[in-house]
Design a protein around this motif. Structure first.
Motif, mmCIF file in Angstrom:
data_model
loop_
_atom_site.group_PDB
_atom_site.id
_atom_site.type_symbol
_atom_site.label_atom_id
_atom_site.label_comp_id
_atom_site.label_asym_id
_atom_site.label_seq_id
_atom_site.Cartn_x
_atom_site.Cartn_y
_atom_site.Cartn_z
ATOM 1 N N MET A 1 -30.543 -16.777 -3.640
ATOM 2 C CA MET A 1 -30.753 -17.598 -2.609
ATOM 3 C C MET A 1 -29.892 -18.561 -2.313
ATOM 4 S SD MET A 1 -34.046 -20.114 -1.571
ATOM 5 C CE MET A 1 -34.831 -20.412 -2.930
ATOM 6 N N THR A 2 -29.470 -18.635 -1.001
ATOM 7 C CA THR A 2 -28.338 -19.617 -0.733
ATOM 8 C C THR A 2 -28.829 -20.984 -0.612
ATOM 9 O OG1 THR A 2 -27.267 -18.070 0.690
ATOM 10 C CG2 THR A 2 -26.688 -20.524 0.935
ATOM 11 N N THR A 3 -28.086 -22.050 -1.279
ATOM 12 C CA THR A 3 -28.519 -23.543 -1.260
ATOM 13 C C THR A 3 -27.288 -24.004 -0.487
ATOM 14 O OG1 THR A 3 -27.107 -23.709 -3.379
ATOM 15 C CG2 THR A 3 -29.641 -23.595 -3.587
ATOM 16 N N TRP A 4 -27.737 -25.253 0.161
ATOM 17 C CA TRP A 4 -27.105 -25.872 1.354
ATOM 18 C C TRP A 4 -26.675 -27.271 0.975
ATOM 19 C CZ3 TRP A 4 -25.259 -22.416 4.631
ATOM 20 C CH2 TRP A 4 -25.834 -21.329 4.990
ATOM 21 N N GLU A 5 -25.550 -27.783 1.346
ATOM 22 C CA GLU A 5 -25.241 -29.254 1.323
ATOM 23 C C GLU A 5 -25.070 -29.682 2.806
ATOM 24 O OE1 GLU A 5 -21.515 -30.469 -0.487
ATOM 25 O OE2 GLU A 5 -20.627 -28.523 -0.035
ATOM 26 N N TYR A 6 -25.388 -30.678 3.065
ATOM 27 C CA TYR A 6 -25.440 -31.199 4.274
ATOM 28 C C TYR A 6 -24.648 -32.692 4.501
ATOM 29 C CZ TYR A 6 -29.666 -28.004 4.452
ATOM 30 O OH TYR A 6 -30.372 -27.096 4.488
ATOM 31 N N LEU A 7 -24.477 -32.594 5.804
ATOM 32 C CA LEU A 7 -23.443 -33.950 6.412
ATOM 33 C C LEU A 7 -23.755 -34.398 7.641
ATOM 34 C CD1 LEU A 7 -20.573 -35.622 5.546
ATOM 35 C CD2 LEU A 7 -19.438 -33.733 6.885
ATOM 36 N N THR A 8 -23.632 -35.843 7.613
ATOM 37 C CA THR A 8 -23.897 -36.070 9.095
ATOM 38 C C THR A 8 -22.644 -37.041 9.363
ATOM 39 O OG1 THR A 8 -25.220 -38.365 8.013
ATOM 40 C CG2 THR A 8 -26.752 -36.405 8.873
ATOM 41 N N ALA A 9 -22.272 -37.040 10.482
ATOM 42 C CA ALA A 9 -21.152 -37.792 11.057
ATOM 43 C C ALA A 9 -21.229 -38.325 12.414
ATOM 44 C CB ALA A 9 -19.853 -36.723 10.769
ATOM 45 N N PRO A 10 -20.780 -39.519 12.666
ATOM 46 C CA PRO A 10 -20.770 -39.920 14.264
ATOM 47 C C PRO A 10 -19.559 -39.108 14.934
ATOM 48 C CG PRO A 10 -19.600 -41.503 12.928
ATOM 49 C CD PRO A 10 -20.258 -40.623 11.928
ATOM 50 N N LEU A 11 -19.911 -38.811 16.188
ATOM 51 C CA LEU A 11 -18.995 -38.233 16.950
ATOM 52 C C LEU A 11 -18.319 -39.225 18.160
ATOM 53 C CD1 LEU A 11 -20.564 -34.662 17.958
ATOM 54 C CD2 LEU A 11 -18.527 -35.070 16.233
ATOM 55 N N ILE A 12 -16.956 -39.270 18.214
ATOM 56 C CA ILE A 12 -16.644 -40.106 19.300
ATOM 57 C C ILE A 12 -16.247 -39.202 20.442
ATOM 58 C CG2 ILE A 12 -14.218 -41.410 19.836
ATOM 59 C CD1 ILE A 12 -14.108 -41.942 16.836
ATOM 60 N N VAL A 13 -16.916 -39.347 21.389
ATOM 61 C CA VAL A 13 -16.945 -38.674 22.567
ATOM 62 C C VAL A 13 -15.453 -38.133 23.263
ATOM 63 C CG1 VAL A 13 -17.633 -38.342 25.004
ATOM 64 C CG2 VAL A 13 -18.975 -39.327 23.493
ATOM 65 N N HIS A 14 -14.637 -38.982 23.219
ATOM 66 C CA HIS A 14 -13.240 -38.815 23.805
ATOM 67 C C HIS A 14 -12.616 -37.697 22.774
ATOM 68 C CE1 HIS A 14 -12.039 -42.246 21.411
ATOM 69 N NE2 HIS A 14 -10.954 -41.582 21.220
ATOM 70 N N ASN A 15 -12.901 -37.586 21.538
ATOM 71 C CA ASN A 15 -12.231 -36.753 20.451
ATOM 72 C C ASN A 15 -12.971 -35.903 19.793
ATOM 73 O OD1 ASN A 15 -9.958 -36.126 19.135
ATOM 74 N ND2 ASN A 15 -10.466 -37.906 17.657
ATOM 75 N N THR A 16 -14.025 -35.235 20.398
ATOM 76 C CA THR A 16 -15.260 -34.350 19.977
ATOM 77 C C THR A 16 -14.550 -33.103 19.438
ATOM 78 O OG1 THR A 16 -16.737 -35.256 21.354
ATOM 79 C CG2 THR A 16 -17.440 -33.226 20.370
ATOM 80 N N LYS A 17 -13.711 -32.498 20.009
ATOM 81 C CA LYS A 17 -13.207 -31.163 19.769
ATOM 82 C C LYS A 17 -12.405 -31.285 18.529
ATOM 83 C CE LYS A 17 -10.134 -27.228 20.958
ATOM 84 N NZ LYS A 17 -10.084 -26.856 19.772
ATOM 85 N N ALA A 18 -11.375 -32.329 18.261
ATOM 86 C CA ALA A 18 -10.485 -32.462 17.163
ATOM 87 C C ALA A 18 -11.771 -32.643 15.826
ATOM 88 C CB ALA A 18 -9.785 -33.197 17.226
ATOM 89 N N ILE A 19 -12.547 -33.625 16.010
ATOM 90 C CA ILE A 19 -13.624 -33.986 15.051
ATOM 91 C C ILE A 19 -14.299 -32.587 14.442
ATOM 92 C CG2 ILE A 19 -15.828 -35.123 14.513
ATOM 93 C CD1 ILE A 19 -14.681 -37.493 16.290
#
Length: 50
Positions: A1-19
């Motif tokens: 069974m796969t176990t996962w790790e998770y992450l939350t991060a803020p997104l800066i709208v003018h730099n979303t693609k790079a993030i």
């Protein structure tokens, strides 16, 4: 069974693609983007645990 790790991060709208590209290059898969409590965007990521 796969176990996962998770992450939350803020997104800066003018730099979303790079993030998102940077997290993707590190193996993180975008799960969801929601509006945060302060009005900004928050991205939720997951990747298999090693």
């Amino acid at each position: 069974m796969t176990t996962w790790e998770y992450l939350t991060a803020p997104l800066i709208v003018h730099n979303t693609k790079a993030i998102l590209d940077n997290f993707g290059a590190d193996g993180w898969e975008l799960v969801q983007v929601v509006q945060g409590p302060g009005g900004g965007l928050v991205a939720y990521f997951k990747r298999p645990k090693e």
